[in-house]
Design a protein around this motif. Structure first.
Motif, mmCIF file in Angstrom:
data_model
loop_
_atom_site.group_PDB
_atom_site.id
_atom_site.type_symbol
_atom_site.label_atom_id
_atom_site.label_comp_id
_atom_site.label_asym_id
_atom_site.label_seq_id
_atom_site.Cartn_x
_atom_site.Cartn_y
_atom_site.Cartn_z
ATOM 1 N N THR A 288 8.144 3.274 -0.233
ATOM 2 C CA THR A 288 9.032 2.874 0.857
ATOM 3 C C THR A 288 10.143 3.907 1.033
ATOM 4 N N PRO A 289 10.396 4.357 2.250
ATOM 5 C CA PRO A 289 11.464 5.333 2.493
ATOM 6 C C PRO A 289 12.846 4.786 2.094
ATOM 7 N N CYS A 290 13.707 5.677 1.641
ATOM 8 C CA CYS A 290 15.048 5.306 1.167
ATOM 9 C C CYS A 290 15.862 4.557 2.225
ATOM 10 N N ASP A 291 15.756 4.962 3.479
ATOM 11 C CA ASP A 291 16.525 4.285 4.527
ATOM 12 C C ASP A 291 16.121 2.828 4.670
ATOM 13 N N ILE A 292 14.864 2.533 4.452
ATOM 14 C CA ILE A 292 14.409 1.149 4.533
ATOM 15 C C ILE A 292 14.879 0.365 3.313
ATOM 16 N N ASP B 46 8.723 -13.262 6.843
ATOM 17 C CA ASP B 46 8.351 -13.766 5.525
ATOM 18 C C ASP B 46 9.008 -12.934 4.418
ATOM 19 N N ALA B 47 9.751 -13.608 3.543
ATOM 20 C CA ALA B 47 10.447 -12.906 2.452
ATOM 21 C C ALA B 47 9.473 -12.244 1.484
ATOM 22 N N GLY B 48 8.283 -12.809 1.317
ATOM 23 C CA GLY B 48 7.286 -12.199 0.436
ATOM 24 C C GLY B 48 6.841 -10.834 0.937
ATOM 25 N N VAL B 49 6.690 -10.716 2.239
ATOM 26 C CA VAL B 49 6.306 -9.432 2.844
ATOM 27 C C VAL B 49 7.436 -8.427 2.643
ATOM 28 N N ARG B 50 8.664 -8.845 2.944
ATOM 29 C CA ARG B 50 9.810 -7.944 2.764
ATOM 30 C C ARG B 50 9.962 -7.551 1.294
ATOM 31 N N GLY B 51 9.681 -8.483 0.382
ATOM 32 C CA GLY B 51 9.748 -8.178 -1.046
ATOM 33 C C GLY B 51 8.737 -7.118 -1.453
ATOM 34 N N CYS B 52 7.538 -7.180 -0.880
ATOM 35 C CA CYS B 52 6.524 -6.162 -1.181
ATOM 36 C C CYS B 52 6.950 -4.789 -0.671
ATOM 37 N N VAL B 53 7.625 -4.761 0.475
ATOM 38 C CA VAL B 53 8.171 -3.491 0.973
ATOM 39 C C VAL B 53 9.231 -2.991 -0.004
ATOM 40 N N ALA B 54 10.098 -3.901 -0.467
ATOM 41 C CA ALA B 54 11.209 -3.528 -1.351
ATOM 42 C C ALA B 54 10.734 -2.972 -2.683
ATOM 43 N N LYS B 55 9.630 -3.471 -3.203
ATOM 44 C CA LYS B 55 9.179 -2.993 -4.517
ATOM 45 C C LYS B 55 8.209 -1.824 -4.436
ATOM 46 N N SER C 233 0.826 -1.213 0.000
ATOM 47 C CA SER C 233 0.000 0.000 0.000
ATOM 48 C C SER C 233 0.860 1.263 0.000
ATOM 49 N N TYR C 234 0.460 2.214 -0.829
ATOM 50 C CA TYR C 234 1.147 3.511 -0.847
ATOM 51 C C TYR C 234 0.812 4.339 0.395
ATOM 52 N N ASN C 235 -0.207 3.923 1.132
ATOM 53 C CA ASN C 235 -0.635 4.671 2.316
ATOM 54 C C ASN C 235 -0.039 4.141 3.613
ATOM 55 N N THR C 236 0.799 3.144 3.520
ATOM 56 C CA THR C 236 1.404 2.569 4.718
ATOM 57 C C THR C 236 2.310 3.601 5.384
ATOM 58 N N PRO C 237 2.156 3.825 6.686
ATOM 59 C CA PRO C 237 3.036 4.774 7.389
ATOM 60 C C PRO C 237 4.477 4.246 7.450
ATOM 61 N N ASP C 238 5.421 5.172 7.532
ATOM 62 C CA ASP C 238 6.844 4.814 7.534
ATOM 63 C C ASP C 238 7.214 3.826 8.635
ATOM 64 N N ASP C 239 6.670 4.020 9.837
ATOM 65 C CA ASP C 239 7.014 3.103 10.927
ATOM 66 C C ASP C 239 6.520 1.684 10.648
ATOM 67 N N LEU C 240 5.425 1.576 9.933
ATOM 68 C CA LEU C 240 4.896 0.263 9.578
ATOM 69 C C LEU C 240 5.741 -0.386 8.474
ATOM 70 N N PHE C 241 6.258 0.443 7.547
ATOM 71 C CA PHE C 241 7.193 -0.083 6.548
ATOM 72 C C PHE C 241 8.396 -0.710 7.248
ATOM 73 N N LEU C 242 8.891 -0.054 8.274
ATOM 74 C CA LEU C 242 10.043 -0.579 9.017
ATOM 75 C C LEU C 242 9.697 -1.914 9.678
ATOM 76 N N THR C 243 8.541 -1.991 10.292
ATOM 77 C CA THR C 243 8.103 -3.244 10.911
ATOM 78 C C THR C 243 8.010 -4.349 9.862
ATOM 79 N N LEU C 244 7.404 -4.046 8.729
ATOM 80 C CA LEU C 244 7.218 -5.056 7.686
ATOM 81 C C LEU C 244 8.539 -5.414 6.995
ATOM 82 N N ALA C 245 9.490 -4.492 6.980
ATOM 83 C CA ALA C 245 10.809 -4.787 6.404
ATOM 84 C C ALA C 245 11.565 -5.803 7.250
#
Length: 148
Positions: free
Chosen positions: A92-96, A79-88, A63-75
């Protein structure tokens, strides 16, 4: 049943003149705007991010609406599939993305490599990745950039 064929240039030109107009992405977005992001939507994303089903967590990571702190949690999700969705995800913030460039999964690092918004220093790092696939994706992306 037979097909109608337009064999003459005049017939083909007449069909081209009567085809429907195509909208650009910007025109379509202006005609059909997304609903505003509400606090309840953010609460739903937070709730779904902790769902036991990794496919549900992937939807939050996409989701494009995911808050930055949640991106960090999901990163950091197991599960690699979840991390892959964050990566693509282009939101997603540059630091993540920098963090995910060191992910243990070749697939996750590959998604980082083809993310349009990945920083140049991360691309330099991925260009020397231990995975031939990741290095190939970096090369492919740089060739695309040169062609444009």
């Amino acid at each position: 049943m037979s097909c109608i064929r337009f064999n003459t240039p005049a017939q083909r030109q007449a069909m081209r003149e009567h085809r429907p107009a195509m909208l650009t992405a910007e025109e379509a977005a202006a005609l059909h705007p997304s609903p505003p992001v509400t606090e309840s939507k953010i609460r739903r994303l937070r709730l779904l991010a902790s769902d036991p089903n990794p496919k549900i967590r992937e939807s939050v990571a996409s989701s494009y609406n995911t808050p930055d702190d949640l991106f960090l949690t999901l990163a950091n999700d197991p599960d690699a599939g979840v991390r892959g969705c964050v990566a693509k995800n282009e939101a997603t913030p540059c630091d993540i993305l920098r963090m995910l460039a060191d992910d243990r999964s070749e697939t996750v690092r590959g998604w980082v490599a083809i993310n349009y918004f990945v920083p140049a220093d991360v691309m330099d790092k991925l260009a020397t990745d231990r995975s031939k696939t990741v290095r190939s994706l970096v090369k492919w992306k740089s060739q695309l950039a040169e062609a444009v």
